[in-house]
Design a protein around this motif. Structure first.
Motif, PDB file in Angstrom:
ATOM      1  N   LYS A  71       0.254   1.526  13.368  1.00 33.19           N
ATOM      2  CA  LYS A  71      -0.485   0.270  13.495  1.00 33.19           C
ATOM      3  C   LYS A  71      -1.632   0.213  12.490  1.00 33.19           C
ATOM      4  O   LYS A  71      -1.989  -0.861  12.001  1.00 33.19           O
ATOM      5  CB  LYS A  71      -1.026   0.127  14.921  1.00 33.19           C
ATOM      6  CG  LYS A  71       0.047  -0.087  15.973  1.00 33.19           C
ATOM      7  CD  LYS A  71      -0.567  -0.197  17.361  1.00 33.19           C
ATOM      8  CE  LYS A  71       0.518  -0.372  18.421  1.00 33.19           C
ATOM      9  NZ  LYS A  71      -0.073  -0.435  19.794  1.00 33.19           N
ATOM     10  N   ARG A  72      -2.212   1.370  12.180  1.00 36.57           N
ATOM     11  CA  ARG A  72      -3.330   1.437  11.223  1.00 36.57           C
ATOM     12  C   ARG A  72      -2.848   1.595   9.779  1.00 36.57           C
ATOM     13  O   ARG A  72      -3.649   1.681   8.859  1.00 36.57           O
ATOM     14  CB  ARG A  72      -4.256   2.601  11.580  1.00 36.57           C
ATOM     15  CG  ARG A  72      -4.939   2.439  12.930  1.00 36.57           C
ATOM     16  CD  ARG A  72      -5.846   3.651  13.200  1.00 36.57           C
ATOM     17  NE  ARG A  72      -6.657   3.445  14.379  1.00 36.57           N
ATOM     18  CZ  ARG A  72      -6.269   3.738  15.612  1.00 36.57           C
ATOM     19  NH1 ARG A  72      -5.061   4.247  15.813  1.00 36.57           N
ATOM     20  NH2 ARG A  72      -7.063   3.536  16.641  1.00 36.57           N
ATOM     21  N   LYS A  73      -1.508   1.683   9.599  1.00 39.52           N
ATOM     22  CA  LYS A  73      -0.903   1.858   8.271  1.00 39.52           C
ATOM     23  C   LYS A  73      -1.408   3.110   7.576  1.00 39.52           C
ATOM     24  O   LYS A  73      -1.717   3.111   6.377  1.00 39.52           O
ATOM     25  CB  LYS A  73      -1.158   0.617   7.394  1.00 39.52           C
ATOM     26  CG  LYS A  73      -0.527  -0.653   7.966  1.00 39.52           C
ATOM     27  CD  LYS A  73      -0.748  -1.847   7.063  1.00 39.52           C
ATOM     28  CE  LYS A  73      -0.090  -3.100   7.641  1.00 39.52           C
ATOM     29  NZ  LYS A  73      -0.285  -4.290   6.788  1.00 39.52           N
ATOM     30  N   GLN A 125      -3.014   9.031  23.093  1.00 39.54           N
ATOM     31  CA  GLN A 125      -3.684   7.752  22.861  1.00 39.54           C
ATOM     32  C   GLN A 125      -5.203   7.912  22.829  1.00 39.54           C
ATOM     33  O   GLN A 125      -5.894   7.317  22.000  1.00 39.54           O
ATOM     34  CB  GLN A 125      -3.276   6.748  23.954  1.00 39.54           C
ATOM     35  CG  GLN A 125      -1.797   6.405  23.966  1.00 39.54           C
ATOM     36  CD  GLN A 125      -1.321   5.822  22.646  1.00 39.54           C
ATOM     37  OE1 GLN A 125      -1.964   4.961  22.053  1.00 39.54           O
ATOM     38  NE2 GLN A 125      -0.178   6.306  22.163  1.00 39.54           N
ATOM     39  N   LEU A 175       2.731   6.274  16.658  1.00 44.37           N
ATOM     40  CA  LEU A 175       2.769   4.828  16.884  1.00 44.37           C
ATOM     41  C   LEU A 175       1.392   4.209  16.647  1.00 44.37           C
ATOM     42  O   LEU A 175       1.269   3.125  16.066  1.00 44.37           O
ATOM     43  CB  LEU A 175       3.259   4.522  18.302  1.00 44.37           C
ATOM     44  CG  LEU A 175       4.748   4.777  18.567  1.00 44.37           C
ATOM     45  CD1 LEU A 175       5.072   4.546  20.037  1.00 44.37           C
ATOM     46  CD2 LEU A 175       5.618   3.900  17.678  1.00 44.37           C
ATOM     47  N   ALA A 176       0.359   4.909  17.112  1.00 46.78           N
ATOM     48  CA  ALA A 176      -1.003   4.421  16.908  1.00 46.78           C
ATOM     49  C   ALA A 176      -1.362   4.421  15.420  1.00 46.78           C
ATOM     50  O   ALA A 176      -2.024   3.505  14.918  1.00 46.78           O
ATOM     51  CB  ALA A 176      -1.989   5.276  17.699  1.00 46.78           C
TER      52      ALA A 176
END
Length: 301
Positions: free
Chosen positions: A74-76, A255, A70-71
């Motif tokens: 967000k950074r593609k 995370q 998921l993290a």
């Protein structure tokens, strides 16, 4: 505080399990590995039976990998098309691996197989990664230009596909075979397979390191979930209570690991991962040669 694990049939410290899950979560976020190469042997050391450790460890990997991916989304930095191709091979490999696991369990040789697989694969992969990472680190310190990628046999295979996020135009056959191999290992060793997949994606497929981590985690999620389901319905070796404690720690740790990973260079990440792999391999190899505390154990036929 001790808790009793009904499937594993042992009592363990709940805070130790929580910390173990958190550590594996950090590794997942930093390196793009599920962390099974570390969590499964550590569960061995805590007295968890190998069959339970393999099945339950795979379950925990799903949670930490979801948190990590998921993290990265967000950074593609996730190549979804490459991940889907890897996944196709991974699901087939997982089914094959569970079949082999069940056959060996019936003849009573599964514990030895799991330990030997860890020693062999971790030793080979860890050594190769460590040597290559040292060379890359030296090159970066000298400030010389990075080596250009040469077209090898991989680029001459048919069934080519374009992977835009990775900037590649290669055959789909190598990714499928990589996924197949990782699926088999996931079922037999209780790992996500990232310690093999990450080097393969970098050195065999030629993917950029920044995309490798997130793509590896994406594939790991579905393969390990499928593996856990197969073990649960065929072997009944998934300990829900053990998985839950590890899961909570893993989600939190992933995370932090993702944040740490963005602050380190690619060469530093690879050399840290290689060092961890070799450390775990050395401990497992030592245990195979040392005389066990209990020479005999009772089993139900």
């Amino acid at each position: 505080m001790q808790i009793y694990l009904p499937i594993a049939e042992v009592s363990v410290n709940v805070f130790l399990l929580f910390g173990l899950g958190g550590l594996v979560g950090v590794l997942s976020g930093m390196f793009g590995v599920g962390g099974g190469f570390l969590i499964t042997p550590l569960l061995f050391f805590m007295g968890i039976p190998p069959a339970v450790a393999v099945a339950t460890g795979a379950n925990q990997i799903v949670a930490s990998s979801v948190s990590g991916v998921l993290a990265h989304l967000k950074r593609k930095t996730v190549d979804l098309r490459m991940g889907t191709v890897l996944l196709g091979g991974g699901l087939v490999g997982a089914a094959l691996g569970v079949y082999v696991f069940n056959l060996l369990k019936q003849v009573g040789q599964v514990d030895l197989l799991v330990r030997l697989c860890y020693v062999v694969f971790l030793g080979i992969i860890g050594s190769l990664m460590f040597v290559e990472s040292l060379r890359a680190l030296r090159r970066s310190k000298k400030g010389g230009p990075p080596k250009r990628r040469h077209h090898g046999w991989v680029h001459g295979l048919p069934l080519k596909m374009r992977f835009r996020t990775s900037g590649l135009y290669i055959s789909a056959i190598p990714p499928v075979m990589v996924g197949l191999s990782v699926g088999v290992l996931s079922a037999i060793m209780g790992v996500g397979g990232g310690f093999i997949m990450v080097p393969a994606m970098i050195y065999l497929l030629g993917m950029p390191t920044k995309v490798v981590v997130g793509t590896s985690l994406f594939q790991i999620i579905f393969v390990t979930a499928f593996t856990t389901m197969l073990h649960a319905v065929t072997n009944y070796t998934v300990d829900i209570l053990l998985a839950l404690v590890l899961l909570i720690g893993g989600v939190i740790g992933a995370q932090f690991g993702t944040a740490f990973g963005t602050r380190l260079k690619a060469e530093q990440l690879r050399i840290l991962l290689a060092s961890l792999v070799l450390l775990v391999c050395g401990k497992l190899a030592l245990d195979l040669f040392l005389t066990p505390a209990d020479l005999y154990e009772l089993g139900v036929q």
